[in-house]
Design an enzyme around this catalytic site. Structure first.
Site, PDB file in Angstrom:
ATOM      1  N   TYR A 182       0.824  -1.250   0.015  1.00 53.93           N
ATOM      2  CA  TYR A 182      -0.001   0.064  -0.009  1.00 53.93           C
ATOM      3  C   TYR A 182       0.833   1.272  -0.017  1.00 53.93           C
ATOM      4  O   TYR A 182       0.642   2.208  -0.791  1.00 53.93           O
ATOM      5  CB  TYR A 182      -0.842   0.102   1.188  1.00 53.93           C
ATOM      6  N   LEU A 202     -10.631  -1.335  -0.532  1.00 51.87           N
ATOM      7  CA  LEU A 202     -10.221  -2.005   0.931  1.00 51.87           C
ATOM      8  C   LEU A 202     -11.675  -2.087   1.607  1.00 51.87           C
ATOM      9  O   LEU A 202     -12.636  -1.244   1.459  1.00 51.87           O
ATOM     10  CB  LEU A 202      -9.334  -1.139   1.629  1.00 51.87           C
ATOM     11  N   HIS A 226     -10.586   2.975   4.890  1.00 50.82           N
ATOM     12  CA  HIS A 226     -10.630   3.986   3.724  1.00 50.82           C
ATOM     13  C   HIS A 226     -10.260   5.326   4.393  1.00 50.82           C
ATOM     14  O   HIS A 226      -9.418   6.017   3.525  1.00 50.82           O
ATOM     15  CB  HIS A 226     -12.166   4.166   3.422  1.00 50.82           C
ATOM     16  N   LYS A 246     -17.786   2.394  -1.917  1.00 54.85           N
ATOM     17  CA  LYS A 246     -18.712   2.746  -0.884  1.00 54.85           C
ATOM     18  C   LYS A 246     -18.978   1.671  -0.309  1.00 54.85           C
ATOM     19  O   LYS A 246     -18.553   0.437  -0.447  1.00 54.85           O
ATOM     20  CB  LYS A 246     -20.176   2.815  -1.777  1.00 54.85           C
TER      21      LYS A 246
END
Length: 328
Positions: free
Chosen positions: A60, A76, A81, A99
């Protein structure tokens, strides 16, 4: 003649099912490219890169820091987030976020604030409203075909069997639960259609206890809007596949039984019912839902963001919080 801009280079965080779908779509969408894939598991990142033709695989941290990435796509679990969206923003990257934006409205607002402070775009990953079919719905609603919109009803469910023990959607500590997942689409659609926030909400949740604790696997809710207009929804991980929405007014209704994504993108259709209930089929030109979404996302990022879309996403998070509180 003006040269086309260089493709926006996406760095994907998370090598799961959703990232794979979007990586595949990027390969068939002009103006975007999957430049890097990040995973906590180096072998998984390498396998994903080989499978989807992504040139760089790393962690990441490496993807977020890469000078060859313009946009970070957060594929993720929701509880990650805010952390990784904030890191991406601080690195000067635009953020495309699946979302929900976060497990809570407060975290979603914090993510939006971090992106605003860094001067980068934050785009939520709701695809269906960024499509020609949603444009057709909006035109019908605004054109008075139904009269004044008074009711939105939606259902989204599937029977979730075979999920692995670490499935984040059954983990309340990682932003799991059907209300945040499938409920997002239904609530988002109601706020989108009414262009208003509810004055009252009610919700019933069915919970199951899994390894990480109790999590909602079914939810039903009612939203009451100004003027007595209402929206109802039903979502579940324990019911057969349903994916329909109805917009209704005194002059008729629009009904769509595959609203989040056409089952056959080559034959896009919904149904128009008159005030007596007589139905006619409405057919639209076919389109590639994910390519259309990515094209619109890229245009929004190049324009500096999609402020109206972000406001709608943040309002959706707020209403989901209210529904969860109402359910007790």
């Amino acid at each position: 003649m003006t040269d086309a801009p260089a493709p926006l280079r996406f760095g994907l965080l998370g090598a799961g099912r959703i990232a794979a779908k979007l990586a595949a779509a990027m390969s068939r969408t002009a103006g975007v490219t999957a430049a890097a894939i990040g995973s906590r598991d180096p072998a998984r990142a390498a396998a994903f890169a080989a499978r989807h033709g992504v040139p760089v695989a790393g962690s990441y941290e490496e993807v977020v820091a890469s000078p060859d990435v313009d946009v970070v796509y957060l594929a993720l679990p929701p509880h990650l987030h805010l952390e990784w969206g904030r890191r991406a923003a601080e690195a000067g990257k635009a953020v495309l976020c699946e979302k929900p934006l976060a497990p809570t409205a407060a975290d979603a607002e914090a993510l939006a604030a971090a992106c605003r402070a860094a001067g980068v775009a934050l785009i939520d990953g709701t695809q269906w409203t960024r499509s020609p079919r949603a444009d057709a719905f909006w035109s019908a609603l605004g054109g008075g075909e139904l009269g004044e919109l008074t009711r939105v009803t939606a259902a989204f469910s599937f029977h979730a069997d075979g999920w692995e023990a670490d499935e984040h959607r059954l983990d309340p500590t990682r932003g799991g639960g059907v209300l945040l997942d499938l409920g997002w689409y239904c609530v988002h659609a109601a706020l989108w259609a009414f262009d208003a926030d509810p004055v009252h909400v009610a919700c019933s949740l069915t919970r199951e206890t899994h390894a990480a604790g109790a999590v909602d696997v079914a939810a039903s809710g009612l939203l009451t809007f100004p003027g007595g207009r209402t929206a109802g929804f039903d979502v579940s991980y324990r019911t057969a596949w349903r994916n329909w929405i109805e917009f209704a007014g005194p002059a008729g209704s629009l009904v769509c039984d595959d609203f989040t994504r056409p089952r056959d993108p080559a034959k896009v259709r919904h149904f128009r019912h008159d005030r007596r209930g007589d139905a006619s089929r409405v057919e639209l030109p076919g389109f590639d839902p994910q390519a259309e979404f990515l094209t619109r996302v890229a245009a929004a990022i190049r324009a500096g963001g999609d402020e109206e879309g972000l406001k709608l996403a943040l309002r959706t998070q707020s209403v989901l919080d209210r529904l969860r509180e109402a359910a007790g």
